[in-house]
Design an enzyme around this catalytic site. Structure first.
Site, PDB file in Angstrom:
ATOM      1  N   LYS A  46      34.169  54.843  33.109  1.00 53.67           N
ATOM      2  CA  LYS A  46      34.396  55.423  34.435  1.00 53.67           C
ATOM      3  C   LYS A  46      33.321  56.466  34.748  1.00 53.67           C
ATOM      4  CE  LYS A  46      38.527  56.747  33.280  1.00 53.67           C
ATOM      5  NZ  LYS A  46      39.894  57.300  33.250  1.00 53.67           N
ATOM      6  N   SER A  47      33.121  56.711  36.022  1.00 49.93           N
ATOM      7  CA  SER A  47      32.210  57.782  36.433  1.00 49.93           C
ATOM      8  C   SER A  47      32.485  58.161  37.877  1.00 49.93           C
ATOM      9  CB  SER A  47      30.752  57.346  36.285  1.00 49.93           C
ATOM     10  OG  SER A  47      29.875  58.382  36.712  1.00 49.93           O
ATOM     11  N   HIS A  48      32.226  59.430  38.189  1.00 47.50           N
ATOM     12  CA  HIS A  48      32.276  59.887  39.574  1.00 47.50           C
ATOM     13  C   HIS A  48      30.866  60.174  40.098  1.00 47.50           C
ATOM     14  CE1 HIS A  48      36.253  61.078  37.886  1.00 47.50           C
ATOM     15  NE2 HIS A  48      36.685  60.644  39.048  1.00 47.50           N
ATOM     16  N   ARG A  70      38.023  55.566  49.072  1.00 53.88           N
ATOM     17  CA  ARG A  70      39.301  55.883  49.715  1.00 53.88           C
ATOM     18  C   ARG A  70      39.044  56.613  51.018  1.00 53.88           C
ATOM     19  NH1 ARG A  70      44.342  59.258  46.892  1.00 53.88           N
ATOM     20  NH2 ARG A  70      45.953  58.630  48.389  1.00 53.88           N
ATOM     21  N   SER A  78      44.385  64.589  48.277  1.00 57.91           N
ATOM     22  CA  SER A  78      44.592  64.293  46.863  1.00 57.91           C
ATOM     23  C   SER A  78      43.694  65.161  45.982  1.00 57.91           C
ATOM     24  CB  SER A  78      44.316  62.812  46.600  1.00 57.91           C
ATOM     25  OG  SER A  78      44.532  62.481  45.246  1.00 57.91           O
ATOM     26  N   TYR A 133      40.536  51.577  48.535  1.00 57.95           N
ATOM     27  CA  TYR A 133      41.855  51.947  48.028  1.00 57.95           C
ATOM     28  C   TYR A 133      42.974  51.399  48.915  1.00 57.95           C
ATOM     29  CZ  TYR A 133      45.564  55.087  46.357  1.00 57.95           C
ATOM     30  OH  TYR A 133      46.725  55.603  45.856  1.00 57.95           O
ATOM     31  N   GLY A 185      49.811  59.013  45.879  1.00 57.39           N
ATOM     32  CA  GLY A 185      49.016  57.804  45.924  1.00 57.39           C
ATOM     33  C   GLY A 185      49.154  56.993  47.194  1.00 57.39           C
TER      34      GLY A 185
END
Length: 221
Positions: A46-48, A70, A78, A133, A185
Site C-alpha cells: 500500500k502507499s499514499h 474517493r 473521514s 470508492y 465508510g
C-alpha cells in the site's frame, strides 16, 4: 478487498490477520523496507504517495497499480476523523479549520487535487487500474470483476459470486468497526457536517482546481 480477491482468502481469516504485515505501507517506518523486500512475489504493497514519488518500476509498467479515489467531501470528513482518532496526530482543531487546510493543500501528503489528477492522467496505462470508492458501494460485483481481470486471477461463476459476497462482508466489517465513527465508510458522509457556506466555498475551490480535469465523482448515492 484486493488481498481477498488475489489470495482467495476468507473474510473471517482476514479479520484475524495483522493486515499491515500482509499489506505493508511503503512509506511507513514499520514494518520497513527490509521486511517488504523479503515478501514473496506477487507482493501487495500500500502507499499514499503521489504518482511521481512511487518506485520507477511502476512508472515503467513493470508493476501494477490499483488507485482508489474517493469524492473529496467525504474524504476530508473521514480524514478529519482519522486525525482526531490517532494519539500521534492528536488533532483538536475544528472541522472548519481542517477543511480550510485541505482546500489550501496544507495537510499530509500534499494536495489531494494534484494527487488524484496525477493518477488520473495515467488511468489508461495498461498497468494502472483507477477505481472510485463510490463505485464500490454502487456495484461491488463489477469492481470485483475488474480486480479479477486486472490481477490475472481465475474464478468460475460460482466462485466469483462467493467472492463478491465475501467482499461485501469485509466492507461491512470495515465500515461498521467499533473503533471507527458511526457510518464513516458511507457515501454522503459530508452532508452531516458541512454547512451551506462551507459547501459553497468547497465547490468553488473544487471547480478552480479540478475545472480542466474530466474526472467526475458521485457526492451522494
Amino acid at each position: 478487498v484486493v488481498y481477498l480477491v488475489s489470495q482467495g482468502a476468507d473474510p473471517d481469516e482476514i479479520g484475524l490477520m495483522n493486515i499491515d504485515e500482509q499489506l505493508p505501507v511503503l512509506e511507513y517506518p514499520q514494518p520497513g523496507l527490509d521486511i517488504i523486500k523479503e515478501l514473496t512475489s506477487p507482493r501487495l504493497i500500500k502507499s499514499h504517495l503521489p504518482y511521481r514519488f512511487l518506485p520507477s518500476d511502476l512508472h515503467n509498467g513493470n508493476s501494477k497499480v490499483i488507485y482508489m479515489a474517493r469524492n473529496p467531501k467525504d474524504l476530508v470528513v473521514s480524514y478529519y476523523q482519522f486525525h482526531r482518532s490517532l494519539r500521534t496526530m492528536s488533532y483538536r482543531g475544528t472541522f472548519q479549520e481542517f477543511c480550510r487546510r485541505f482546500m489550501n493543500d496544507k495537510l499530509g501528503y500534499g494536495s489531494w487535487f494534484e494527487h488524484v489528477q496525477e493518477f488520473w492522467e495515467h488511468h489508461m496505462d495498461a498497468n494502472v487500474l483507477f477505481l472510485k470508492y463510490e463505485d464500490m458501494h454502487k456495484d461491488l460485483a463489477t469492481m470485483v470483476e475488474q480486480l479479477v481481470r486486472f490481477l490475472g486471477v481465475s474464478y468460475d461463476k460460482a466462485q466469483l459470486e462467493s467472492m463478491v459476497e465475501h467482499c461485501h462482508q469485509l466492507i461491512d466489517q470495515c465500515c461498521n468497526a467499533e473503533a471507527l465513527p458511526v457510518g464513516r465508510g458511507r457515501v454522503g458522509l459530508w452532508k452531516d457536517i458541512f454547512t451551506v457556506s462551507m459547501n459553497e466555498k468547497f465547490d468553488l475551490v473544487y471547480k478552480q482546481k479540478m475545472g480542466k480535469c474530466d474526472l467526475t465523482f458521485d457526492f451522494y448515492l
